[in-house]
Scaffold this active site. Structure first.
Site, short mmCIF file in Angstrom:
data_model
loop_
_atom_site.label_atom_id
_atom_site.label_comp_id
_atom_site.label_asym_id
_atom_site.label_seq_id
_atom_site.Cartn_x
_atom_site.Cartn_y
_atom_site.Cartn_z
N GLU A 254 -1.73 5.42 -4.95
CA GLU A 254 -3.10 5.13 -5.37
C GLU A 254 -3.82 6.34 -5.97
O GLU A 254 -4.67 6.20 -6.85
CB GLU A 254 -3.92 4.61 -4.18
CG GLU A 254 -3.51 3.25 -3.66
CD GLU A 254 -2.36 3.31 -2.67
OE1 GLU A 254 -1.97 2.25 -2.18
OE2 GLU A 254 -1.87 4.42 -2.38
N VAL B 180 0.83 -1.20 0.00
CA VAL B 180 0.00 0.00 0.00
C VAL B 180 0.87 1.26 0.00
O VAL B 180 0.58 2.24 -0.68
CB VAL B 180 -0.95 0.00 1.22
CG1 VAL B 180 -1.67 1.33 1.35
CG2 VAL B 180 -1.97 -1.13 1.10
N ALA B 181 1.98 1.21 0.74
CA ALA B 181 2.89 2.37 0.83
C ALA B 181 3.58 2.64 -0.49
O ALA B 181 3.82 3.80 -0.86
CB ALA B 181 3.93 2.13 1.92
N ASN C 10 -2.21 8.56 1.47
CA ASN C 10 -2.04 8.53 0.00
C ASN C 10 -3.23 9.13 -0.75
O ASN C 10 -3.07 9.81 -1.76
CB ASN C 10 -1.81 7.10 -0.48
CG ASN C 10 -0.43 6.59 -0.11
OD1 ASN C 10 0.40 7.33 0.41
ND2 ASN C 10 -0.17 5.32 -0.38
N ASP D 194 -2.66 20.79 -42.89
CA ASP D 194 -3.32 20.87 -44.19
C ASP D 194 -3.26 22.33 -44.65
O ASP D 194 -3.33 23.24 -43.82
CB ASP D 194 -4.77 20.41 -44.04
CG ASP D 194 -5.52 20.41 -45.36
OD1 ASP D 194 -4.95 19.95 -46.34
OD2 ASP D 194 -6.65 20.90 -45.38
N ILE E 264 2.59 2.05 -3.58
CA ILE E 264 1.75 2.38 -4.74
C ILE E 264 1.06 3.73 -4.53
O ILE E 264 0.31 3.89 -3.57
CB ILE E 264 0.71 1.27 -5.00
CG1 ILE E 264 1.44 -0.05 -5.33
CG2 ILE E 264 -0.25 1.66 -6.12
CD1 ILE E 264 0.55 -1.26 -5.32
N ASP F 109 -2.35 13.56 0.84
CA ASP F 109 -1.43 13.92 -0.25
C ASP F 109 -2.14 14.46 -1.49
O ASP F 109 -1.54 15.18 -2.29
CB ASP F 109 -0.61 12.68 -0.68
CG ASP F 109 0.40 12.28 0.38
OD1 ASP F 109 0.58 13.07 1.33
OD2 ASP F 109 0.97 11.19 0.26
#
Length: 861
Positions: free
Chosen positions: A284, A279-280, A698, A326, A282, A702
């Site tokens: 999320e 968990v730490a 997370n 074009d 990644i 954050d």
């Protein structure tokens, strides 16, 4: 190949009859065999496939395993939170993909709903999708071509093919032509008519040679259907980052399990620690943060006349180093305009036209009266060349309502048109057309209010000036007149008085030149791609400073003669491509991308759609653009202004830089969490943070600072920098060093705070202190992340007020969690005494202070 065959051979090959058409039974049999004259529908992606694509990521796999382990280890709360995180991220991704592509539907709608055909020796009107190969189709002014046709009859037939070929001038069709060159460009196949183009003048008849997906429009549809959506540069880099984080997580988890087993720790504790570490490791909240930053960027870009259809296009714009544009309708105004005129034996710019001069008055009369178009400020109909003449007349406030008595229509063989008008009870014959054809009918010339004999020297000067205009890619038209007594047709076109010549072109947009220059200074190359003729294209390109030498221009037919490798090398020195087909455009974009370029393609026509989709960023014109080009694009310009592209690139660069800040911040925070847990295991301490604490930090604590960094103030000098290279890493070596340094500081102070609390009042109190210090230190450090080398004081503490609010909100939320009993129980924390609050805040400020001191030292050095 149909353009190489004679009419009789085509009719015979298709088993048709030009006089009677197909029989009903033949048509039914063919439609059963070959299907309807319509375009295939693309299969839509199923919801299950979209869900699988969102979950097909190593980091998601690790989180799923962590959630399952948590559940079986008796921690359902952690498992539920982890699953909610996975569902949230997948939902956001699916929502972004849920807009189904409409390119093929728009192409289908371009097909003419009705068609006039000969069936059983009768002319009937049917749905265009019921057409079959061999049908005889009747063409009239205003009709949309219902399928690809080999013309078998054409009378002054002009067809607008601009949306298919990019050529702004209508094509004069001639059914009697045949060609030997199999690879002839579409715009030069004058004996064919193509599906979804428009008849603007004359009439004709054609036999259907291709229907549905076999038509030129169908080939474009196939390109769109077969085009695979590639990942953007940032997506590729984030995928690599995800793999690296996944491998790192697995490696550290294995190391921790080995250490735990050596230390003789309980197996349950080892698994719980591994879950905490997963968990730490990644971030999320990262996918959500990036999606929100891009969405905010999209709102900003709407205010700057750019509608973003795909969020990922915003960050890709920041890396673009080539803009393929074009010509017609993008670099030019898509409107024929008189820019030069020759009268009174002098060649001048259109801006110097003197309406008070007698020759010029007659010239304007000729432009208006020998003309079948209509023009007003609100509407215009007819041939673009004739509209240009009327528009030029209206600029000089000249509108003619003199009655037309007779006319000799334009004929593609004679290349002349004549009308006879009654002006104040006098009859005047006005003739316009190709200069050399017109001169053969003239015996006099009007110069400075005098009618003089048309001598060889005057005639040569006229031809020289006509050639000068033609060499500058101008479309020239000559004008002559005479006063007549009797309305006899044989008198209308002889012994004429030559008046002058006008030169027309589809001119560049006024603002484009400055935008191209700004792009050049930013390291962005502009390449013109058009279906128009080489000289015309180069003239416009030279005027816009896209190219300065004819050797920088290349024909589409030349591409066919090169291998992929040869073309990849050749394209490095080419800035203009002329007479190109949709297939050529795709090859050009593919060759540029294969050399590591990030390519943007702009366009407005059907012929641009495949290359718009192939490009890293496809940009369509909102006003003049077809539905097909809009639906194949990533971005739509609401003002059709090339300048807006450069503004969008600038916005994209700033958004990319801000996303990097968000990623750097989140990774630094995650690294701090990993180090905290890893060090605690290494030294056989109790676990300082549980999975719930880490997920909360997370996702909530954050996220607000990361989002605020994502909308940080823009760098004014961003367009002075060169575009990011496709293989360039997200972070420089110095950024990676600061990431590790920041993570190490956060990890050490978090562990120190845990040990202080643990030794005073036990595990839960120690975890509470670590929870506060970890979250507060990350909040404070966000201030330092704003710049790699500028201190907070230099940037301005309050220059990003959103970040200040985010930090304050984070501090308030964390304080509430620790001080209110209900949240104490849920998060398994305790309230801190005043001394430990002071210690926690002091420790939390250390990473910020040390980083700022390091910046000062680095700057002085």
């Amino acid at each position: 190949m149909w353009h190489t065959k004679k009419i009789d051979d085509v009719i015979k090959e298709l088993n048709s009859n030009a006089s009677t058409g197909l029989s009903t039974s033949q048509a039914s049999e063919l439609i059963s065999k070959n299907g309807k004259n319509s375009l295939n529908k693309t299969a839509k992606k199923s919801i299950l496939k979209m869900i699988f694509e969102q979950l097909n990521n190593i980091l998601i796999y690790i989180l799923i395993i962590a959630a399952i382990l948590s559940f079986f280890l008796g921690e359902p709360k952690e498992a539920l939170i982890i699953f909610l995180v996975i569902i949230l991220n997948a939902s956001i991704g699916i929502f972004q993909e849920s807009k189904a592509e409409k390119s093929l539907e728009a192409l289908k709608n371009l097909s003419s709903p009705k068609a006039l055909v000969k069936r059983d020796n009768e002319i009937i009107e049917i749905n265009s999708e019921d057409l079959v190969v061999g049908d005889i189709v009747i063409l009239e002014t205003g009709r949309i071509i219902p399928a690809d046709l080999r013309l078998i009859e054409s009378v002054n037939l002009k067809i607008d093919e601009s949306t298919l070929t990019g050529e702004s001038i209508p094509i004069d069709k001639n059914s009697n032509e045949t060609y030997e060159d199999i690879n002839l460009p579409l715009g030069d196949k004058k004996n064919l008519a193509f599906m979804s183009t428009t008849v603007i003048y004359g009439r004709g008849t054609g036999v259907v040679v291709e229907t549905g997906m076999n038509t030129e429009i169908g080939k474009i549809a196939s390109f769109l259907d077969n085009s695979q959506t590639e990942l953007t540069p940032l997506q590729k880099k984030l995928n690599n980052l995800g793999k690296q984080l996944g491998i790192l997580t697995i490696a550290i988890s294995i190391i921790i399990m080995v250490i735990g087993l050596i230390q003789g720790n309980d197996l349950f504790e080892i698994f719980l620690t591994s879950i905490s570490l997963a968990v730490a490791a990644i971030p999320e909240g990262l996918p959500t943060i990036i999606a929100m930053v891009l969405a905010i960027g999209v709102q900003k870009m709407i205010k700057k006349n750019a509608i973003v259809r795909k969020l990922s296009a915003v960050e890709t714009l920041g890396s673009v180093n080539i803009i393929c544009s074009d010509k017609t309708g993008t670099l030019t105004v898509n409107k024929m305009t008189v820019v030069k005129f020759f009268s009174n034996n002098t060649l001048l710019d259109a801006s110097k036209f003197d309406i008070n001069n007698e020759a010029n008055k007659l010239l304007i009369k000729n432009m208006c009266l020998c003309n079948d178009a209509t023009y007003s400020e609100n509407s215009k109909t007819g041939d673009p060349t004739e509209i240009a003449l009327l528009e030029f007349s209206s600029v000089h406030n000249q509108k003619m309502n003199y009655k037309r008595l007779r006319e000799i229509p334009f004929d593609s063989d004679r290349k002349l048109m004549t009308t006879v008008n009654n002006i104040n009870d006098k009859f005047y014959s006005f003739t316009k057309g190709a200069v050399d054809n017109l001169l053969s009918l003239c015996t006099k010339v009007l110069i400075n209010n005098e009618i003089l004999d048309l001598t060889d020297s005057i005639k040569n000067k006229i031809l020289e000036n006509a050639e000068t205009m033609a060499n500058n890619a101008l479309r020239t038209l000559g004008f002559a007149y005479k006063e007549i007594v009797h309305l006899r047709e044989e008198e209308f076109e002889n012994n004429l008085v030559f008046l002058g010549i006008v030169g027309m072109i589809d001119p560049p947009r006024e603002e484009v030149k400055d935008s191209i220059e700004k792009a050049k200074k930013s390291g962005i190359k502009t390449i013109m791609i058009t279906g128009d003729h080489k000289n015309t294209a180069f003239t416009i390109a030279k005027d816009l400073k896209i190219a300065d030498n004819i050797n920088q221009a290349m024909l589409g037919s030349e591409i066919d003669n090169l291998t992929d490798e040869e073309f990849k090398e050749k394209i490095k020195n080419i800035s203009v491509f002329a007479r190109v087909s949709p297939e050529h455009k795709v090859k050009i974009v593919r060759a540029l991308k294969s050399s590591g370029n990030i390519v943007s393609m702009t366009g407005d026509g059907v012929n641009d759609a495949p290359s718009l989709k192939m490009a890293d960023v496809g940009i369509a014109m909102g006003i003049t653009g077809t539905d097909v080009s809009k639906n194949a694009s990533d971005i739509i310009l609401t003002d059709d202004n090339f300048k807006t592209i450069i503004t969008a690139v600038e916005e994209g660069r700033n958004i990319f830089n801000n996303i990097k800040k968000s990623i750097l911040f989140l990774l630094t925070c995650n690294l701090g969490e990993i180090i905290t847990i890893f060090l605690s295991i290494l030294f056989n301490f109790p676990i300082p943070l549980n999975p719930t604490h880490l997920l909360w930090i997370n996702l909530i604590t954050d996220s607000l600072p990361a989002l605020s960094l994502g909308v940080d103030t823009h760098d004014k000098d961003v367009m002075k920098q060169k575009p990011k290279k496709v293989n360039e890493r997200i972070f420089s070596n110095s950024s990676i060093l600061k990431l590790f340094f920041g993570g190490l500081l956060i990890g050490i102070i978090s562990l120190i705070s845990f040990l202080i609390g643990f030794r005073k009042y036990g595990t839960i109190y120690g975890q509470t202190m670590a929870f506060i210090v970890l979250s507060f230190s990350q909040l404070f450090l966000s201030l330092s992340i704003r710049s790699e080398d500028k201190t907070i004081l230099k940037i301005g503490l309050f220059s990003n007020i959103k970040l200040i609010y985010s930090i304050l909100i984070g501090i308030i939320i964390q304080t509430i969690l620790v001080t209110i009993p209900f949240f104490n129980n849920f998060f398994n924390v305790k309230n801190l005494n005043s001394n430990d609050w002071i210690i926690s805040i002091f420790l939390s400020l250390l990473p910020l202070i040390i980083n700022e001191i390091f910046k000062l030292f680095h700057t002085k050095k």
